[in-house]
Design a protein around this motif. Sequence first.
Motif, PDB file in Angstrom:
ATOM      1  N   ASP A  52     -24.629  16.105 -77.890  1.00  0.00           N
ATOM      2  CA  ASP A  52     -24.072  15.663 -76.606  1.00  0.00           C
ATOM      3  C   ASP A  52     -23.060  16.680 -76.073  1.00  0.00           C
ATOM      4  O   ASP A  52     -23.001  16.933 -74.872  1.00  0.00           O
ATOM      5  CB  ASP A  52     -23.380  14.302 -76.756  1.00  0.00           C
ATOM      6  N   TYR A  55     -24.981  19.563 -74.677  1.00  0.00           N
ATOM      7  CA  TYR A  55     -25.533  19.126 -73.391  1.00  0.00           C
ATOM      8  C   TYR A  55     -24.448  19.183 -72.308  1.00  0.00           C
ATOM      9  O   TYR A  55     -24.682  19.695 -71.211  1.00  0.00           O
ATOM     10  CB  TYR A  55     -26.086  17.702 -73.531  1.00  0.00           C
ATOM     11  N   TRP A  56     -23.256  18.695 -72.618  1.00  0.00           N
ATOM     12  CA  TRP A  56     -22.154  18.706 -71.651  1.00  0.00           C
ATOM     13  C   TRP A  56     -21.801  20.137 -71.249  1.00  0.00           C
ATOM     14  O   TRP A  56     -21.583  20.424 -70.074  1.00  0.00           O
ATOM     15  CB  TRP A  56     -20.929  17.991 -72.233  1.00  0.00           C
ATOM     16  N   VAL A  59     -24.520  21.529 -68.926  1.00  0.00           N
ATOM     17  CA  VAL A  59     -24.404  20.919 -67.596  1.00  0.00           C
ATOM     18  C   VAL A  59     -23.193  21.488 -66.862  1.00  0.00           C
ATOM     19  O   VAL A  59     -23.243  21.751 -65.658  1.00  0.00           O
ATOM     20  CB  VAL A  59     -24.325  19.375 -67.710  1.00  0.00           C
ATOM     21  N   THR A  60     -22.129  21.745 -67.576  1.00  0.00           N
ATOM     22  CA  THR A  60     -20.914  22.295 -66.960  1.00  0.00           C
ATOM     23  C   THR A  60     -21.110  23.759 -66.569  1.00  0.00           C
ATOM     24  O   THR A  60     -20.730  24.170 -65.472  1.00  0.00           O
ATOM     25  CB  THR A  60     -19.720  22.158 -67.927  1.00  0.00           C
ATOM     26  N   THR A  63     -23.072  24.322 -63.487  1.00  0.00           N
ATOM     27  CA  THR A  63     -22.374  23.668 -62.367  1.00  0.00           C
ATOM     28  C   THR A  63     -23.155  22.486 -61.805  1.00  0.00           C
ATOM     29  O   THR A  63     -22.965  22.115 -60.656  1.00  0.00           O
ATOM     30  CB  THR A  63     -22.045  24.669 -61.221  1.00  0.00           C
ATOM     31  N   VAL A  64     -24.017  21.874 -62.622  1.00  0.00           N
ATOM     32  CA  VAL A  64     -24.735  20.672 -62.190  1.00  0.00           C
ATOM     33  C   VAL A  64     -23.775  19.494 -62.190  1.00  0.00           C
ATOM     34  O   VAL A  64     -23.649  18.780 -61.199  1.00  0.00           O
ATOM     35  CB  VAL A  64     -25.953  20.398 -63.107  1.00  0.00           C
ATOM     36  N   GLY A  65     -23.093  19.281 -63.321  1.00  0.00           N
ATOM     37  CA  GLY A  65     -22.068  18.250 -63.411  1.00  0.00           C
ATOM     38  C   GLY A  65     -22.545  16.849 -63.096  1.00  0.00           C
ATOM     39  O   GLY A  65     -22.112  16.240 -62.129  1.00  0.00           O
ATOM     40  N   TYR A  66     -23.438  16.302 -63.919  1.00  0.00           N
ATOM     41  CA  TYR A  66     -23.948  14.951 -63.680  1.00  0.00           C
ATOM     42  C   TYR A  66     -22.854  13.898 -63.714  1.00  0.00           C
ATOM     43  O   TYR A  66     -22.917  12.915 -63.008  1.00  0.00           O
ATOM     44  CB  TYR A  66     -25.019  14.589 -64.722  1.00  0.00           C
ATOM     45  N   GLY A  67     -21.858  14.097 -64.546  1.00  0.00           N
ATOM     46  CA  GLY A  67     -20.777  13.126 -64.635  1.00  0.00           C
ATOM     47  C   GLY A  67     -21.032  12.033 -65.653  1.00  0.00           C
ATOM     48  O   GLY A  67     -20.236  11.106 -65.774  1.00  0.00           O
ATOM     49  N   ASP A  68     -22.141  12.099 -66.377  1.00  0.00           N
ATOM     50  CA  ASP A  68     -22.427  11.078 -67.380  1.00  0.00           C
ATOM     51  C   ASP A  68     -21.522  11.210 -68.603  1.00  0.00           C
ATOM     52  O   ASP A  68     -21.208  10.219 -69.249  1.00  0.00           O
ATOM     53  CB  ASP A  68     -23.898  11.085 -67.788  1.00  0.00           C
ATOM     54  N   ARG A  70     -17.747  12.762 -69.421  1.00  0.00           N
ATOM     55  CA  ARG A  70     -16.549  13.359 -68.812  1.00  0.00           C
ATOM     56  C   ARG A  70     -15.443  13.457 -69.850  1.00  0.00           C
ATOM     57  O   ARG A  70     -15.268  12.543 -70.656  1.00  0.00           O
ATOM     58  CB  ARG A  70     -16.063  12.500 -67.648  1.00  0.00           C
TER      59      ARG A  70
END
Length: 160
Positions: A52, A55-56, A59-60, A63-68, A70
Motif C-alpha cells: 500500500d 502504491y501511495w 500515485v503521488t 501526481t494522480v493523487g486519488y486520495g484513497d 492520505r
Amino acid sequence: MLLLRLINRIRALRQHVDKIRILVLLLGVLIFGSIAFYYFERGSIEELNLGDALYWVLVTITTVGYGDIRPTTLGGRIIFVLVALGGIGTIAYVLEQLVSFSTKNQIKVLFGSGAVKMKRHTIIVGWNAKAEEAIKELRHADEAFLVVGSELDHAALNAE
C-alpha cells in the motif's frame, strides 16, 4: 588483458550514465518513500502494508493523487512533500534528458557532425573551384562523396 576488458566495460557504462542516474533516482524515491510512509503511517492507517505504501508513492509521484490513502501524521505529511518534490524532480529530469537527447541529435544533423557510415566513397577536403568541379563529376557518375571543411558553401553543395 583483464584490465583492458574492465576499462572497456567502464567506458561502455559511461555512455549510459544518464539512464542509470534516472533509474537510481526513481528507485531511491520509490524505496525511501515507501519505507518512510509505512514507518510513519502504519499505526494511523488500518491494515497498511508496504505494498500500500508503494502504491501511495507511485500515485503521488505521478501526481494522480486519488486520495484513497492520505498521510495523517506529521511524519507522513513531511514524507508526502519529499516524495511529491522527488517525483516532480524525477519527471522533470527525465523530460530534460529527452529534450537534450533530441536537441543534440538535431544539431548534429543540422551541422553535419553526426556519424557517417559510407563505403567506397570519395572524401573532398576543403572548398574551392576544383572541389566544385569534382563534386559535379562525382554526382554525374552517381558516386558517393563526402565534403569536409570549415568554410563549406552549403547552398552551392546542395544545388544541382
